[in-house]
Scaffold this active site. Structure first.
Site, PDB file in Angstrom:
ATOM      1  CG  ASP A  69      99.331  42.736  29.159  1.00 56.58           C
ATOM      2  OD1 ASP A  69      98.570  42.997  29.436  1.00 56.58           O
ATOM      3  OD2 ASP A  69     100.083  43.495  29.151  1.00 56.58           O
ATOM      4  CG  ASN A 138     109.767  47.700  23.681  1.00 58.56           C
ATOM      5  OD1 ASN A 138     108.486  47.350  23.258  1.00 58.56           O
ATOM      6  ND2 ASN A 138     110.043  48.459  25.427  1.00 58.56           N
ATOM      7  CG  HIS A 140     106.198  45.465  25.134  1.00 60.25           C
ATOM      8  ND1 HIS A 140     106.202  47.007  25.724  1.00 60.25           N
ATOM      9  CD2 HIS A 140     105.290  45.759  24.632  1.00 60.25           C
ATOM     10  CE1 HIS A 140     105.033  48.004  25.575  1.00 60.25           C
ATOM     11  NE2 HIS A 140     104.504  46.592  25.121  1.00 60.25           N
ATOM     12  CD  GLU A 145     108.549  47.167  28.218  1.00 59.00           C
ATOM     13  OE1 GLU A 145     108.667  46.983  27.396  1.00 59.00           O
ATOM     14  OE2 GLU A 145     107.949  47.792  29.198  1.00 59.00           O
TER      15      GLU A 145
HETATM   16  C1  F6R Z   1      98.426  45.089  26.021  1.00 57.83           C
HETATM   17  C2  F6R Z   1      99.566  44.013  25.434  1.00 57.83           C
HETATM   18  C3  F6R Z   1     100.557  45.066  25.153  1.00 57.83           C
HETATM   19  C4  F6R Z   1     100.233  45.610  24.097  1.00 57.83           C
HETATM   20  C5  F6R Z   1     101.256  46.890  23.145  1.00 57.83           C
HETATM   21  C6  F6R Z   1     100.855  47.857  22.024  1.00 57.83           C
HETATM   22  O1  F6R Z   1      98.141  43.130  26.704  1.00 57.83           O
HETATM   23  O2  F6R Z   1     100.026  43.251  26.384  1.00 57.83           O
HETATM   24  O3  F6R Z   1     101.712  44.071  24.482  1.00 57.83           O
HETATM   25  O4  F6R Z   1      99.990  44.904  22.854  1.00 57.83           O
HETATM   26  O5  F6R Z   1     101.668  47.635  23.838  1.00 57.83           O
HETATM   27  O6  F6R Z   1      99.878  48.357  22.967  1.00 57.83           O
HETATM   28  P1  F6R Z   1      99.114  49.085  21.312  1.00 57.83           P
HETATM   29  O7  F6R Z   1      98.227  48.427  20.668  1.00 57.83           O
HETATM   30  O8  F6R Z   1      97.689  49.726  22.797  1.00 57.83           O
HETATM   31  O9  F6R Z   1      99.826  50.082  19.915  1.00 57.83           O
END
Ligand code: F6R
Length: 245
Positions: A69, A138, A140, A145
């Site tokens: 992403d 959550n 994701h 999401e």
């Molecule tokens: C990042 C991504 C997100 C993160 C998630 C956890 O490329 O796609 O799904 O993996 O938000 O983020 P952290 O590791 O910062 O807790």
């Protein structure tokens, strides 16, 4: 099927286990395709891969990478953009061919077309050998999401309010956090040969337990991983508290 999981005592040990898995793929298939994630969770994985390149000649020379992403709305070169993150934490430390590192282009005039292009690009690599994921509190994965469909592909999405709040730790204020992103879809992610999800810390425990033991549901997008034949959750003990031993 179900999700296979392993618990390590801490974030460091869990990160080394993920680095082992990625190294094994690179050694077995030098021209492999790696699907990569950003965020704070994989930072030690990337540091360890960089160390192995430097000290143990781990070779990225023929590898291709595709990222999950990218934020929409940050100016090119912004330090919180994921393209900047990848260069800073991994690409500049290893011998990867920059032309084979791919993130969604969020500076195109037509963002939907750009998302479609990225979906085609992922397909044109011949398929992701190993997709690395983190997980949101959550549930994701990527920026899919809650509410994301199982058959979703790469597209423009709105970030959930909780995600904006959570990612505000990387920005000066919550109002600076982008509201939209381009993300691979659930279907895009599920096409990978093998998926490794790294989750550490108690804030992830509930989402992890629901993803593994809860119903397969749009309420927890990571639960769609239950339908994949080769998924491994790599956890530290804090992220695993909701799982029975
Ligand atoms: C990042 C991504 C997100 C993160 C998630 C956890 O490329 O796609 O799904 O993996 O938000 O983020 P952290 O590791 O910062 O807790």
């Amino acid at each position: 099927m179900g999700i296979h999981w392993t618990v390590y005592p801490n974030h460091h040990e869990a990160s080394l286990a993920v680095a082992d898995t990625i190294s094994a793929v690179l050694i077995e298939k030098t021209a492999c395709v790696l699907g990569l994630a950003t965020g704070s969770t994989p930072l030690e994985v990337y540091a360890e891969l960089a160390r192995r390149h430097r000290e143990e000649a781990l070779d990225f020379g023929k590898a291709t990478t595709v990222n999950l992403d990218e934020y929409i709305g940050l100016p090119p070169g912004h330090p919180q953009s994921y393209v900047h993150y990848m260069h800073e934490h991994l690409f500049r430390h290893i011998n990867i061919d920059r032309d084979r590192t791919h993130l969604p282009n969020v500076h195109a005039a037509d963002l939907s077309e750009s998302a479609n292009d990225f979906e085609r690009l992922v397909e044109s690599t011949g398929g992701v050998d190993l997709q690395l994921l983190g997980i949101g509190t959550n549930g994701h994965i990527g920026f899919n999401e809650p509410g994301a469909e199982e058959d979703s592909v790469t597209r423009v999405v709105d970030l959930a309010p909780g995600t904006i709040h959570s990612n505000s730790r990387f920005f000066e204020s919550e109002s600076d956090v982008p509201r939209r992103a381009i993300t691979m879809g659930i279907a895009t992610i599920l096409r990978a040969q093998k998926i490794v999800l790294l989750a550490t810390g108690d804030s992830k425990a509930e989402a992890v337990a629901e993803a593994i033991n809860g119903p397969i549901s749009r309420d927890n997008p990571a639960s769609f991983l239950q339908t994949h034949a080769n998924v491994h959750f790599v956890l530290d003990s804090a992220a695993a508290v909701g799982l029975a031993n």
